[in-house]
Design an enzyme around this catalytic site. Structure first.
Site, mmCIF file in Angstrom:
data_model
loop_
_atom_site.group_PDB
_atom_site.id
_atom_site.type_symbol
_atom_site.label_atom_id
_atom_site.label_comp_id
_atom_site.label_asym_id
_atom_site.label_seq_id
_atom_site.Cartn_x
_atom_site.Cartn_y
_atom_site.Cartn_z
ATOM 1 N N HIS A 264 11.471 0.528 2.069
ATOM 2 C CA HIS A 264 12.128 0.951 0.810
ATOM 3 C C HIS A 264 12.860 -0.263 0.218
ATOM 4 O O HIS A 264 12.223 -1.269 -0.066
ATOM 5 C CB HIS A 264 13.050 2.131 1.139
ATOM 6 C CG HIS A 264 13.637 2.838 -0.040
ATOM 7 N ND1 HIS A 264 13.193 2.726 -1.321
ATOM 8 C CD2 HIS A 264 14.683 3.716 -0.106
ATOM 9 C CE1 HIS A 264 13.914 3.492 -2.133
ATOM 10 N NE2 HIS A 264 14.829 4.114 -1.415
ATOM 11 N N HIS A 305 2.707 1.731 -2.975
ATOM 12 C CA HIS A 305 3.803 2.610 -3.422
ATOM 13 C C HIS A 305 3.361 4.049 -3.239
ATOM 14 O O HIS A 305 2.193 4.372 -3.433
ATOM 15 C CB HIS A 305 4.127 2.362 -4.905
ATOM 16 C CG HIS A 305 5.463 2.875 -5.310
ATOM 17 N ND1 HIS A 305 5.656 4.194 -5.647
ATOM 18 C CD2 HIS A 305 6.664 2.267 -5.406
ATOM 19 C CE1 HIS A 305 6.937 4.367 -5.943
ATOM 20 N NE2 HIS A 305 7.573 3.213 -5.807
ATOM 21 N N ASP A 363 9.392 -4.781 -5.661
ATOM 22 C CA ASP A 363 9.999 -5.748 -4.731
ATOM 23 C C ASP A 363 9.215 -7.042 -4.608
ATOM 24 O O ASP A 363 9.699 -7.998 -3.996
ATOM 25 C CB ASP A 363 10.117 -5.097 -3.344
ATOM 26 C CG ASP A 363 11.112 -3.955 -3.372
ATOM 27 O OD1 ASP A 363 10.718 -2.809 -3.109
ATOM 28 O OD2 ASP A 363 12.276 -4.217 -3.723
HETATM 29 C C1 SDX Z 1 10.390 0.830 -3.014
HETATM 30 O O1 SDX Z 1 9.751 5.676 -3.771
HETATM 31 C C2 SDX Z 1 10.165 4.800 -4.568
HETATM 32 O O2 SDX Z 1 10.210 4.985 -5.782
HETATM 33 C C3 SDX Z 1 10.624 3.497 -3.931
HETATM 34 C C4 SDX Z 1 10.992 2.376 -4.898
HETATM 35 C C5 SDX Z 1 12.241 2.705 -5.685
HETATM 36 O O3 SDX Z 1 12.425 2.114 -6.771
HETATM 37 O O4 SDX Z 1 13.079 3.489 -5.183
HETATM 38 O O5 SDX Z 1 9.929 2.120 -5.801
HETATM 39 C C6 SDX Z 1 11.318 1.083 -4.153
HETATM 40 O O6 SDX Z 1 10.697 1.240 -1.918
HETATM 41 C C7 SDX Z 1 9.079 0.145 -3.280
HETATM 42 C C8 SDX Z 1 8.179 0.022 -1.996
HETATM 43 C C9 SDX Z 1 8.691 -1.157 -1.172
HETATM 44 N N1 SDX Z 1 8.035 -1.183 0.146
HETATM 45 C C10 SDX Z 1 7.106 -2.156 0.439
HETATM 46 O O7 SDX Z 1 6.697 -3.005 -0.360
HETATM 47 C C11 SDX Z 1 6.629 -2.107 1.888
HETATM 48 C C12 SDX Z 1 5.079 -2.260 1.909
HETATM 49 N N2 SDX Z 1 4.501 -1.019 1.354
HETATM 50 C C13 SDX Z 1 4.352 0.088 2.223
HETATM 51 O O8 SDX Z 1 4.842 0.091 3.452
HETATM 52 C C14 SDX Z 1 3.873 1.382 1.574
HETATM 53 O O9 SDX Z 1 3.072 1.082 0.515
HETATM 54 C C15 SDX Z 1 4.928 2.354 1.168
HETATM 55 C C16 SDX Z 1 5.840 2.683 2.304
HETATM 56 C C17 SDX Z 1 5.721 1.801 0.025
HETATM 57 C C18 SDX Z 1 4.233 3.621 0.710
HETATM 58 O O10 SDX Z 1 3.399 4.037 1.758
HETATM 59 P P1 SDX Z 1 2.625 5.437 1.658
HETATM 60 O O11 SDX Z 1 3.509 6.457 1.093
HETATM 61 O O12 SDX Z 1 2.010 5.683 2.990
HETATM 62 O O13 SDX Z 1 1.479 5.282 0.587
HETATM 63 P P2 SDX Z 1 0.544 4.112 0.176
HETATM 64 O O14 SDX Z 1 -0.284 4.644 -0.946
HETATM 65 O O15 SDX Z 1 1.327 2.869 -0.097
HETATM 66 O O16 SDX Z 1 -0.406 3.852 1.442
HETATM 67 C C19 SDX Z 1 -1.714 4.383 1.415
HETATM 68 C C20 SDX Z 1 -2.541 3.573 2.377
HETATM 69 C C21 SDX Z 1 -2.094 3.754 3.816
HETATM 70 O O17 SDX Z 1 -3.278 3.605 4.586
HETATM 71 P P3 SDX Z 1 -4.003 4.978 5.141
HETATM 72 O O18 SDX Z 1 -2.980 5.629 6.045
HETATM 73 O O19 SDX Z 1 -4.298 5.799 3.905
HETATM 74 O O20 SDX Z 1 -5.224 4.464 5.872
HETATM 75 O O21 SDX Z 1 -2.437 2.178 2.129
HETATM 76 C C22 SDX Z 1 -1.908 1.521 3.291
HETATM 77 C C23 SDX Z 1 -1.221 2.579 4.121
HETATM 78 O O22 SDX Z 1 -1.243 2.216 5.496
HETATM 79 N N3 SDX Z 1 -0.925 0.559 2.832
HETATM 80 C C24 SDX Z 1 -0.966 -0.763 3.045
HETATM 81 C C25 SDX Z 1 0.186 -1.267 2.389
HETATM 82 N N4 SDX Z 1 0.855 -0.261 1.822
HETATM 83 C C26 SDX Z 1 0.170 0.861 2.112
HETATM 84 N N5 SDX Z 1 -1.813 -1.552 3.723
HETATM 85 C C27 SDX Z 1 -1.515 -2.873 3.716
HETATM 86 N N6 SDX Z 1 -0.437 -3.449 3.111
HETATM 87 C C28 SDX Z 1 0.423 -2.656 2.442
HETATM 88 N N7 SDX Z 1 1.487 -3.180 1.833
#
Ligand code: SDX
Length: 427
Positions: A264, A305, A363
């Site tokens: 986050h 996201h 971010d």
């Molecule tokens: C913020 O919610 C908000 O609004 C948050 C925020 C705010 O203003 O409050 O926008 C701020 O928190 C932004 C996010 C910052 N976090 C990161 O940058 C960390 C890296 N990103 C992730 O860990 C991830 O993307 C999340 C936690 C942000 C979201 O994860 P989700 O909800 O599981 O959904 P997703 O669509 O991002 O992921 C879908 C797939 C998954 O694989 P499968 O389980 O479907 O096989 O994509 C993969 C994830 O494993 N994936 C990634 C990835 N992010 C998601 N794979 C590689 N690198 C990545 N960065």
């Protein structure tokens, strides 16, 4: 209410559930009556769950749209400023000139913290993470305001909102000065909000310190871009804590704790640490491979996201601000920015990221701007918390000022069925 219904068949039961529409966005199915039917919905991570009704912020993840009280984030970033957006989030409308001046003046006159708060910092080691300090001192603020903790009094709610918005930069700068072993710098009423923050961060009592207007503008825009984001994890934490009747300082302290995680608000710090670990452009393909490997915990921080399956509109504005700041500072060839841009280019062409619709989020570029402004990496999430404060307190005010129930989710129980105690002699 509504005469629209969704029909759910569970076994031989057919259950009718009300359907509601918002101003824009997906309809919702009201499942509150399901508990009477002996079933729960199941939604770990709340992927498909609307936890409340709100009029503050709307996000369209498929199209990369973010509206604050209906105004698109790119227009606010271009034409507004952070305190005006704070007013908008809290009051629902942009202020006229008179109301804006009055709001700015009110915030200015709440920037100081009680002198006794200074001694709280002495209890922290110099290497304490500033988010640990912020969680503590924001929670402790409630002990200084017994005169305005009646959460059902709209006046008390508004003065608390003003105090939190005004004092976050002061406390954030104090957490930095504590780590530096330098004296705290008092806020100054002749400076703008972001200018005042940078002055409290980098000035010393030994000489005058002029804040660059370019850096102050970039700082203000970073605060603005973080101001609110619907029901994200930290805002949902503030709402859940507040739903018990906890005071707003304690509720926001809970939000700060939730924001700290690298998934986050901690992602901006994690982006810079990741770029530092990658080290050079030629290592990027190896790290992109690792990010795609299910068995490798490495993720490209700043990408992906829960809601945006398109560019995070804030990331676009942030990228443009990044170029402006680095150009002003004459560091266009910043190696970290070069690596970030190459990482973005490779990732956006890679099938894995395209299929999973993973784009840079807020971010990804913010850390590069903060580094260019001179903010140390460990302060990045504190900056995020400072920017997000108006969103947290606007949602808390919206909830407490409306009708709400204590948040208490249920579960799918997969533990042991009932069994009798066995005496230790028989185990
Ligand atoms: C913020 O919610 C908000 O609004 C948050 C925020 C705010 O203003 O409050 O926008 C701020 O928190 C932004 C996010 C910052 N976090 C990161 O940058 C960390 C890296 N990103 C992730 O860990 C991830 O993307 C999340 C936690 C942000 C979201 O994860 P989700 O909800 O599981 O959904 P997703 O669509 O991002 O992921 C879908 C797939 C998954 O694989 P499968 O389980 O479907 O096989 O994509 C993969 C994830 O494993 N994936 C990634 C990835 N992010 C998601 N794979 C590689 N690198 C990545 N960065």
């Amino acid at each position: 209410m509504t005469d629209r219904k969704a029909t759910l068949s569970v076994g031989d039961k057919s259950i009718e559930l009300p359907v509601y529409s918002g101003t824009v966005g997906p309809d919702v199915i009201d499942v509150r009556g399901l508990v009477q039917e002996g079933v729960f919905t199941y939604d770990p991570g709340f992927v498909s769950t609307a936890a409340c009704e709100s009029a503050i912020t709307y996000i369209d993840g498929a199209n990369g749209v973010l509206l604050h009280r209906g105004y698109p984030i790119d227009q606010l970033a271009e034409h507004s400023d952070f305190l005006e957006v704070c007013y908008l989030l809290l009051n629902g409308e942009l202020p006229n000139a008179k109301d804006k001046d009055s709001f700015v003046d009110t915030i200015k006159h709440h920037t100081m913290v009680n002198e006794q708060l200074r001694s709280f910092f002495k209890g922290f080691r110099p290497d304490a993470h500033p988010m640990a300090i912020m969680c503590s001192v924001i929670g402790a603020l409630s002990s200084f305001y017994h005169d305005s903790l009646d959460i059902d009094d709209p006046q008390h709610r508004m003065i608390t909102a003003h105090r939190l918005i005004a004092k976050m930069p002061t406390l954030a700068a104090m957490s930095y000065k504590h780590a530096q072993g330098q004296p705290f710098i008092y806020p100054r009423n002749d400076l703008g909000y972001a200018e005042n923050f940078l002055h409290m961060m980098f000035a010393t009592p030994c000489e005058d310190y002029e804040v660059s207007p370019t850096l102050a503008k970039a700082m203000d825009r970073i605060f603005l871009l973080h101001a609110d984001h619907e029901q994200n994890a930290s805002t949902s934490t503030v709402r859940l804590a507040g739903s018990t009747g906890a005071n707003p300082f304690a509720s926001v302290a809970a939000g700060i704790a939730a924001l700290w995680g690298p998934s986050h608000g901690g992602a901006n710090e994690a982006v810079l640490n990741m770029l530092d670990e990658i080290g050079s452009v030629d290592k990027i393909p190896e790290y992109v491979r690792r990010a795609k490997d299910k068995d490798d915990p490495f993720r490209i921080m700043g990408f992906g996201h829960r809601v945006y399956k398109n560019y995070d509109p804030r990331a676009k504005v942030m990228q443009q601000t990044c170029h402006e700041v680095l150009e002003e500072l004459g560091v266009q060839d910043d190696p970290v920015l070069a690596m970030a841009k190459e990482l973005e280019r490779i990732a956006l062409e890679d099938d894995y990221f395209v299929e999973k619709r993973l784009y840079p989020n807020v971010d990804f570029y913010s850390g590069i701007i903060l580094k260019a402004i001179g903010i140390p990496v460990e302060m990045f999430t504190v900056i995020f918390a400072t920017g997000r404060t108006p969103g947290w307190i606007a949602h808390w005010c919206e909830m407490i000022g409306g009708s709400y129930k204590i948040g208490r989710p249920r579960q799918l129980y997969t533990g042991s069925p009932k069994r009798d105690f066995v005496d230790v002699a028989n185990r």
